[in-house]
Design an enzyme around this catalytic site. Structure first.
Site, PDB file in Angstrom:
ATOM      1  CB  THR A  88      18.075 -24.632  15.413  1.00  0.00           C
ATOM      2  OG1 THR A  88      16.868 -24.021  15.882  1.00  0.00           O
ATOM      3  CG2 THR A  88      19.222 -23.647  15.492  1.00  0.00           C
ATOM      4  CE  LYS A  89      12.692 -24.834  16.784  1.00  0.00           C
ATOM      5  NZ  LYS A  89      13.725 -23.884  17.178  1.00  0.00           N
TER       6      LYS A  89
END
Ligand SMILES: Cc1ncc(COP(=O)(O)O)c(C=O)c1O
Length: 226
Positions: A192-193
């Site tokens: 998700t980064k």
């Protein structure tokens, strides 16, 4: 019993968990690694470390398996006595606090500012009065915590670890928010980064001793890699 509104069940629609931006160059680069026969830390990790160190403007980047591993490495380097208190924000992912527990430390929860979602200086001041021996600050959602947090830690003489899981590319009063004059900046490359490899992490620092320690600690104490 309170009357409850019936819950409307919506099907066929969902919120995406993570939508990575992967192009053909990325696929080719991964394919090249897979075909090379060297699928663990190797020359691509070294290249990443060097490019990231240049981008962030720090002397060292050590690649690790996650930001959690980077945070654990930074805390291990401090060698704080068991039971020492370490300040962590109330608003973060669990690994910011759990690393303290793994090292026999006592996490002290620090309130965050409702506007920035970063640790509030007033809450850190209270914790310093209560004897915190170190602090982990999160640059939440790409918004770096302010200069005041650095100054409070410096004047109290306590180490400040930066949780940069969300803040690749963020800038603060130092320029890039990444490990200068702190006890390590910990990045995540989780799905998700904003820079992802699926899983992964890195520790950025200007401290030669911390970098040397991290290179050995990630190999369970071995001093030379393959
Ligand atoms: C603030 C924060 N710190 C640490 C982590 C842990 O990152 P990793 O999954 O790379 O261990 C996350 C992950 O979501 C995070 O949001």
């Amino acid at each position: 019993m309170h009357d409850q509104e019936p819950i409307e069940v919506v099907t066929g629609r969902s919120v995406a968990f993570a939508v990575p931006d992967i192009n053909d160059d990325d696929v080719d680069a991964v394919t090249q690694v897979l075909r090379s026969g060297w699928i663990t830390s190797g020359s691509q990790c070294v290249a990443l470390e060097e490019e990231l160190a240049a981008y962030l403007g720090v002397a060292h980047v050590v690649s690790l398996s996650s930001a959690t591993a980077a945070l654990e490495t930074a805390v291990a380097f401090l060698s704080l006595p068991r039971g020492a208190k370490i300040g962590v924000p109330t608003w973060t992912f669990v690994s910011t606090a759990i690393l303290a527990v793994h090292h026999g430390l006592l996490p002290v929860l620090l309130d965050v500012d409702p506007d920035t979602l970063n640790v509030s200086p007033a809450s850190l001041e209270r914790a310093l009065g209560d004897g915190v021996a170190a602090m982990t600050g999160v640059h939440f959602a790409g918004v770096p915590f302010g200069k005041e947090i650095h100054e409070l830690c410096a004047s109290a003489g306590i180490p400040l670890i930066e949780d940069c899981a969300h803040s690749m590319g963020a800038r603060d009063h130092r320029g890039m928010a990444a490990g200068q004059a702190t006890s390590g900046a910990c990045f995540s490359f989780y799905a998700t980064k904003n820079l992802t490899s699926g899983e992964g992490g890195a520790l950025a620092t200007d401290n030669d001793d911390l970098a040397r320690f991290a290179r050995s600690f990630r190999l369970h104490g071995l001093s030379a890699d393959a």
